[in-house]
Design a protein around this motif. Structure first.
Motif, short mmCIF file in Angstrom:
data_model
loop_
_atom_site.label_atom_id
_atom_site.label_comp_id
_atom_site.label_asym_id
_atom_site.label_seq_id
_atom_site.Cartn_x
_atom_site.Cartn_y
_atom_site.Cartn_z
N LEU A 1 110.48 69.70 -14.25
CA LEU A 1 109.52 70.78 -14.03
C LEU A 1 108.46 70.42 -12.99
O LEU A 1 107.88 71.32 -12.38
CB LEU A 1 108.82 71.15 -15.35
CG LEU A 1 109.68 71.93 -16.35
CD1 LEU A 1 108.91 72.13 -17.65
CD2 LEU A 1 110.09 73.27 -15.78
N GLN A 2 108.21 69.16 -12.79
CA GLN A 2 107.18 68.76 -11.83
C GLN A 2 107.73 68.85 -10.42
O GLN A 2 108.91 68.62 -10.18
CB GLN A 2 106.74 67.33 -12.10
CG GLN A 2 106.05 67.15 -13.42
CD GLN A 2 105.68 65.70 -13.66
OE1 GLN A 2 105.40 64.98 -12.72
NE2 GLN A 2 105.69 65.29 -14.91
N HIS A 3 106.84 69.18 -9.49
CA HIS A 3 107.25 69.14 -8.10
C HIS A 3 106.81 67.81 -7.52
O HIS A 3 105.82 67.22 -7.96
CB HIS A 3 106.69 70.33 -7.30
CG HIS A 3 105.20 70.36 -7.20
ND1 HIS A 3 104.41 70.84 -8.19
CD2 HIS A 3 104.38 69.93 -6.21
CE1 HIS A 3 103.15 70.73 -7.83
NE2 HIS A 3 103.09 70.17 -6.64
N GLY A 4 107.54 67.35 -6.55
CA GLY A 4 107.29 66.03 -6.00
C GLY A 4 106.02 65.96 -5.18
O GLY A 4 105.45 66.98 -4.77
N LYS A 5 105.58 64.75 -4.93
CA LYS A 5 104.38 64.55 -4.12
C LYS A 5 104.64 64.91 -2.66
O LYS A 5 103.72 65.20 -1.92
CB LYS A 5 103.92 63.10 -4.23
CG LYS A 5 103.52 62.69 -5.62
CD LYS A 5 102.30 63.42 -6.08
CE LYS A 5 101.91 62.96 -7.47
NZ LYS A 5 100.84 63.75 -8.04
N GLY A 6 105.89 64.91 -2.26
CA GLY A 6 106.21 65.28 -0.88
C GLY A 6 105.90 66.73 -0.58
O GLY A 6 105.67 67.10 0.56
N ALA A 7 105.88 67.59 -1.60
CA ALA A 7 105.55 68.99 -1.38
C ALA A 7 104.08 69.14 -1.01
O ALA A 7 103.70 70.05 -0.26
CB ALA A 7 105.86 69.80 -2.63
N ASP A 8 103.22 68.26 -1.50
CA ASP A 8 101.80 68.32 -1.18
C ASP A 8 101.49 67.66 0.15
O ASP A 8 100.42 67.87 0.72
CB ASP A 8 100.98 67.64 -2.28
CG ASP A 8 101.03 68.41 -3.59
OD1 ASP A 8 101.28 69.63 -3.53
OD2 ASP A 8 100.85 67.79 -4.65
N MET A 9 102.39 66.83 0.65
CA MET A 9 102.13 66.13 1.90
C MET A 9 102.04 67.12 3.06
O MET A 9 101.21 66.94 3.95
CB MET A 9 103.24 65.12 2.18
CG MET A 9 103.28 63.99 1.18
SD MET A 9 101.84 62.98 1.25
CE MET A 9 102.35 61.87 2.53
N GLY A 10 102.85 68.14 3.05
CA GLY A 10 102.79 69.14 4.10
C GLY A 10 101.47 69.88 4.08
O GLY A 10 100.90 70.21 5.13
N ALA A 11 100.96 70.13 2.90
CA ALA A 11 99.68 70.82 2.79
C ALA A 11 98.54 69.93 3.28
O ALA A 11 97.55 70.42 3.83
CB ALA A 11 99.44 71.23 1.34
N ALA A 12 98.66 68.65 3.12
CA ALA A 12 97.60 67.73 3.53
C ALA A 12 97.53 67.59 5.04
O ALA A 12 96.47 67.27 5.58
CB ALA A 12 97.83 66.36 2.90
N PHE A 13 98.62 67.85 5.75
CA PHE A 13 98.64 67.66 7.19
C PHE A 13 98.61 68.98 7.96
O PHE A 13 99.24 69.11 9.00
CB PHE A 13 99.85 66.82 7.60
CG PHE A 13 99.77 65.40 7.11
CD1 PHE A 13 98.81 64.54 7.62
CD2 PHE A 13 100.62 64.95 6.13
CE1 PHE A 13 98.72 63.24 7.16
CE2 PHE A 13 100.54 63.65 5.67
CZ PHE A 13 99.58 62.79 6.19
N GLY A 14 97.93 69.97 7.45
CA GLY A 14 97.65 71.14 8.26
C GLY A 14 98.30 72.43 7.86
O GLY A 14 97.88 73.48 8.34
N SER A 15 99.28 72.46 6.99
CA SER A 15 99.92 73.73 6.70
C SER A 15 99.39 74.37 5.43
O SER A 15 99.92 75.36 4.96
CB SER A 15 101.43 73.56 6.59
OG SER A 15 101.74 72.73 5.48
N GLY A 16 98.34 73.81 4.86
CA GLY A 16 97.77 74.39 3.65
C GLY A 16 96.29 74.15 3.60
O GLY A 16 95.70 73.56 4.49
N ALA A 17 95.66 74.59 2.52
CA ALA A 17 94.21 74.48 2.40
C ALA A 17 93.81 73.30 1.53
O ALA A 17 92.70 73.24 1.04
CB ALA A 17 93.66 75.77 1.80
#
Length: 154
Positions: A25-41
């Motif tokens: 059920l958990q999503h990986g930490k790699g999904a948050d990496m994209g958000a950290a480098f400019g594509s998310g808030a």
């Protein structure tokens, strides 16, 4: 003791299933990496909620329960009386028949009666040398040891 053993087995199976469900059920930490480098808030590397949330803490608790139940099953599964008495090999049944290995501590073998016939070895059915054929290709002569090695042309 059997009831407690069965209870520990049930706890272990349930904790294993809970771990599987929580991890899937958990999503990986790699999904948050994209958000950290400019594509998310997101403002941090691991997302806005921090590095640990309810699902990851629950997975850790379920893993601790799983390991504790595994240790309990190993404790109950070990037969402590055999460890004191010498081990598994002392309780093993003796092997009889053609697979038995002769023991050095056993009684000596009975003497062989020379008047009994002995079993003769079967005759060899393989010829000593292969039969010569007329259509055989002659073998290449062996190189002499004194001849220098030559390079194969390309």
């Amino acid at each position: 003791m059997s009831t407690f053993y069965n209870l520990v087995v049930v706890v272990q199976v349930l904790s294993a299933l809970i771990i599987i469900a929580l991890v899937l059920l958990q999503h990986g930490k790699g999904a948050d990496m994209g958000a950290a480098f400019g594509s998310g808030a997101s403002g941090s590397l691991f997302g806005a909620s921090g590095s640990s949330n309810f699902m990851s803490k629950s997975t850790g608790v379920a893993a601790a329960i799983f390991f504790a139940s595994t240790l309990a099953l190993a404790y109950f599964g070990s037969d402590r009386q055999t460890a004191v008495s010498g081990g598994v090999m002392e309780r093993a049944a003796p092997v009889t028949g053609p697979a038995a290995i002769p023991s050095t501590t056993s009684a000596p073998a009975a003497p062989v009666d020379p008047s009994l016939p002995t079993a003769a070895a079967p005759a060899a059915t393989v010829p000593a040398a292969p039969a010569a054929t007329t259509d055989a290709v002659p073998a290449a002569p062996a190189p002499t040891p004194a001849a220098p090695a030559t390079e194969v042309p390309k």
